[in-house]
Design an enzyme around this catalytic site. Structure first.
Site, mmCIF file in Angstrom:
data_model
loop_
_atom_site.group_PDB
_atom_site.id
_atom_site.type_symbol
_atom_site.label_atom_id
_atom_site.label_comp_id
_atom_site.label_asym_id
_atom_site.label_seq_id
_atom_site.Cartn_x
_atom_site.Cartn_y
_atom_site.Cartn_z
ATOM 1 C CE LYS A 244 -1.874 3.036 1.998
ATOM 2 N NZ LYS A 244 -1.716 4.469 1.614
ATOM 3 C CD GLU B 16 12.391 3.554 8.813
ATOM 4 O OE1 GLU B 16 12.247 4.530 9.588
ATOM 5 O OE2 GLU B 16 12.608 3.660 7.601
ATOM 6 C CB CYS C 16 13.199 7.561 8.045
ATOM 7 S SG CYS C 16 14.042 6.531 6.845
ATOM 8 C CD GLU D 1 10.683 12.058 11.384
ATOM 9 O OE1 GLU D 1 9.533 11.613 11.557
ATOM 10 O OE2 GLU D 1 11.597 11.390 10.879
HETATM 11 P P1 NAI Z 1 1.831 8.764 7.548
HETATM 12 O O1 NAI Z 1 2.368 7.931 8.651
HETATM 13 O O2 NAI Z 1 0.417 9.251 7.647
HETATM 14 O O3 NAI Z 1 1.942 7.957 6.160
HETATM 15 C C1 NAI Z 1 2.692 6.794 5.945
HETATM 16 C C2 NAI Z 1 1.821 5.710 5.307
HETATM 17 O O4 NAI Z 1 0.792 5.336 6.227
HETATM 18 C C3 NAI Z 1 1.086 6.133 4.027
HETATM 19 O O5 NAI Z 1 1.036 5.049 3.129
HETATM 20 C C4 NAI Z 1 -0.326 6.438 4.527
HETATM 21 O O6 NAI Z 1 -1.306 6.297 3.530
HETATM 22 C C5 NAI Z 1 -0.483 5.375 5.596
HETATM 23 N N1 NAI Z 1 -1.510 5.678 6.598
HETATM 24 C C6 NAI Z 1 -1.916 6.889 7.045
HETATM 25 N N2 NAI Z 1 -2.884 6.758 7.970
HETATM 26 C C7 NAI Z 1 -3.101 5.436 8.114
HETATM 27 C C8 NAI Z 1 -3.976 4.657 8.940
HETATM 28 N N3 NAI Z 1 -4.838 5.231 9.779
HETATM 29 N N4 NAI Z 1 -3.900 3.311 8.844
HETATM 30 C C9 NAI Z 1 -3.024 2.708 8.002
HETATM 31 N N5 NAI Z 1 -2.194 3.396 7.201
HETATM 32 C C10 NAI Z 1 -2.218 4.734 7.254
HETATM 33 O O7 NAI Z 1 2.805 9.987 7.379
HETATM 34 P P2 NAI Z 1 2.470 11.449 6.791
HETATM 35 O O8 NAI Z 1 1.189 11.981 7.384
HETATM 36 O O9 NAI Z 1 2.513 11.346 5.338
HETATM 37 O O10 NAI Z 1 3.692 12.303 7.341
HETATM 38 C C11 NAI Z 1 3.639 12.916 8.619
HETATM 39 C C12 NAI Z 1 4.969 12.840 9.311
HETATM 40 O O11 NAI Z 1 5.356 11.487 9.515
HETATM 41 C C13 NAI Z 1 6.125 13.430 8.547
HETATM 42 O O12 NAI Z 1 6.197 14.803 8.689
HETATM 43 C C14 NAI Z 1 7.296 12.710 9.157
HETATM 44 O O13 NAI Z 1 7.689 13.327 10.352
HETATM 45 C C15 NAI Z 1 6.755 11.333 9.455
HETATM 46 N N6 NAI Z 1 7.112 10.378 8.374
HETATM 47 C C16 NAI Z 1 8.159 9.528 8.544
HETATM 48 C C17 NAI Z 1 8.548 8.691 7.515
HETATM 49 C C18 NAI Z 1 9.690 7.765 7.635
HETATM 50 O O14 NAI Z 1 10.380 7.523 6.664
HETATM 51 N N7 NAI Z 1 9.930 7.165 8.773
HETATM 52 C C19 NAI Z 1 7.864 8.702 6.217
HETATM 53 C C20 NAI Z 1 6.729 9.594 6.161
HETATM 54 C C21 NAI Z 1 6.403 10.393 7.195
#
Ligand code: NAI
Ligand code: MG
Length: 481
Positions: free
Chosen positions: A171, A246, A280, A379
């Site tokens: 996904k 992660e 990350c 972050e």
């Molecule tokens: P997010 O955690 O919402 O998105 C990551 C993935 O999770 C996407 O595929 C999204 O569609 C999915 N997702 C979102 N809500 C979900 C739910 N309720 N159930 C299952 N899957 C779900 O991250 P977002 O909102 O895009 O970014 C926010 C912050 O998160 C960023 O500013 C950053 O600090 C952190 N982040 C960290 C990452 C990393 O590489 N560790 C990558 C992306 C964001």
């Protein structure tokens, strides 16, 4: 406008609705993507189960490896196309996108090789017992990935899962799903059985939540925010589904005055400029020995002011942030930061009419940041570095450990004792000495401690993560021979 489908059981499906995929360099829609929801997740999990039982679980390791190697060849063949798509979708500079494609190819190559030597153990207990272990796949594995490195992280998580004999539902994030969909197409072309790798683009709260809570999955791998990491863990716990998380970090570069500062500077800059800080493992904290502070910050500011900004496909030093939401998030952290510390360069969007519709933000340095400041602990996920000073090794380690995260850290020094002492003291999944960067080697185990998550990806550890041990014990009757 190109339409991108859901991939289920080897078929390209339209889904019940679509969503707009934006080019973050212009803010304009450039692709239309099928919006998978609970129905598509159900169908994808069923297709994965079917492929697993029908063939993949029993496919000879050599055959699985050959298919994975072919995927890596096809990624290399399509390198420029994939890089262009990834650059358009995420805004990252083309050369970064090309390097991501190369790394994605390496994951398939590496795990093709690794799985061929993934043996079990024989266990000597007693002369009349023959005991051995098998490393078996979990079954159907779910993979929720973010928008920052869809191709690379997609490959990082599905390559070991497929190698180990699992069938996957991937996904991708709604902000940048395109190269993950392409990866699914490449997998099929390379000979994966239909259903071994399903790709369901869609929103987190719809497709993502449905996947995390699905009783038909046997393992969940999630990369993204801490907040959503907790949500998916709770959903998975209801089915006793194991989870690998992660969740990013607040990773420090710890620079001692005796370091080769000349050599360190470009690496320190790149560690936070790469992907506009949306990494990350970004080096978002810079801890410097007080006696070298002025020199390092002076050079840092100078280098930040020479970073070129532009659309990813013009291959600048730095592209835009992924979305208006992420731009707001970074801007509000920076405004807060101005009340906590000194912004010595950057501090807002660029003053450039050509960039005004994209989600651009200037590389920003905060100096003299107190360790208690929000910008030193949370972050930000943008091109923003927080600089603090230390006077001795103990204080350096204390500051380095002063956040809830623990993903990556680096120590810069010519003193071997300092290097290894700090490396031992720091709580992080990876520590670099006189270099920085998790992006390169698929060979190196990677993952977090504390709020950065748990479980390991990459390396042999990343393959073991997608297997379960079965122990077989057989009673021998030596007297009957
Ligand atoms: P997010 O955690 O919402 O998105 C990551 C993935 O999770 C996407 O595929 C999204 O569609 C999915 N997702 C979102 N809500 C979900 C739910 N309720 N159930 C299952 N899957 C779900 O991250 P977002 O909102 O895009 O970014 C926010 C912050 O998160 C960023 O500013 C950053 O600090 C952190 N982040 C960290 C990452 C990393 O590489 N560790 C990558 C992306 C964001
Ligand atoms: Mg996009």
């Amino acid at each position: 406008m190109t339409r991108y489908p859901v991939l289920i059981g080897g078929e390209e499906v339209d889904g019940q609705a679509t969503f707009a995929d934006l080019d973050p360099s212009t803010g304009r829609e450039f692709a239309e993507v099928a919006r998978g929801g609970p129905d598509e997740i159900d169908a994808a999990v069923a297709a994965a189960r079917d492929a697993l039982e029908r063939s993949w679980r029993r496919t000879k390791v050599a055959v699985r490896a050959r298919i994975l190697r072919r995927i890596s060849e096809f990624i290399r063949r399509d390198r420029d196309l994939l890089a262009d798509l990834e650059s358009r979708d995420t805004g990252k500079p083309l050369r970064q996108a090309r390097s991501d494609a190369d790394t994605a190819a390496r994951y398939f190559e590496f795990y093709a090789s690794a799985v061929e030597t993934l043996y079990g153990d024989t266990i000597p207990i007693d002369s009349d017992l023959f005991v051995y272990t098998l490393r078996e796949p979990y079954g159907v594995t779910a993979h929720i990935i973010p928008w920052n490195y869809p191709l690379q992280i997609g490959a990082r998580t599905v390559a070991p899962a497929l190698a180990a004999g699992n069938c996957c539902v991937l996904k991708p994030a709604e902000e940048a799903p395109l190269t993950a969909i392409q990866l699914g197409r490449i997998g099929l072309e390379a000979g994966l059985p239909p259903g071994a790798l399903n790709v369901v683009p869609g929103f987190g709260e719809e497709a993502g939540a449905a996947l995390a809570a699905h009783p038909g999955i046997d393992h969940l791998s999630f990369t993204g925010s801490v907040e959503v990491g907790k949500l998916v863990s709770k959903a998975a716990a209801d089915n006793v589904t194991p989870v690998t998380l992660e969740l990013g970090g607040k990773s420090p570069n710890v620079v001692f005055a005796d370091a080769d500062i000349e050599a360190a500077m470009p690496v320190l800059v790149n560690s936070i400029i790469q992907n506009a800080g949306q990494t990350c493992s970004a080096g978002s904290r810079l801890l410097v020995e007080a006696s070298a502070h002025d020199r390092i910050v002076g050079e840092l500011v100078d280098r930040f002011q020479h970073v070129s900004l532009g659309p990813g496909r013009s291959d600048p030093d730095m592209g835009p942030l992924i979305s208006a939401t992420q731009l707001d998030r970074v801007a509000s952290y920076v405004e807060l930061g101005k009340t906590e510390a000194r912004a010595v360069t950057g501090g807002g969007p660029p003053h450039d009419d050509a960039l005004k519709d994209g989600f651009f933000f200037m590389p920003t340095v905060f100096d003299d940041v107190p360790p208690t400041a929000v910008i030193a602990r949370e972050e930000i996920f943008g091109p923003v570095v927080a600089v603090s000073s230390f006077t001795d090794l103990g204080e350096a380690a204390h500051l380095a450990n002063g956040t809830d995260f623990g993903l990556v850290a680096a120590v810069w020094t010519r003193n071997v004792n300092t290097a290894h002492t700090v490396a031992r003291e720091i709580r992080a999944g990876q520590v670099f000495v006189n270099t920085y960067g998790a992006s390169g080697g698929p060979e190196m185990p990677f993952g977090g401690v504390k709020r950065s998550g748990h479980g390991r990806e990459k390396g042999l550890a990343g393959l073991l993560e997608f297997t379960q041990v079965k122990t077989v014990a057989m009673k021998l009757e030596p007297g009957r021979a």
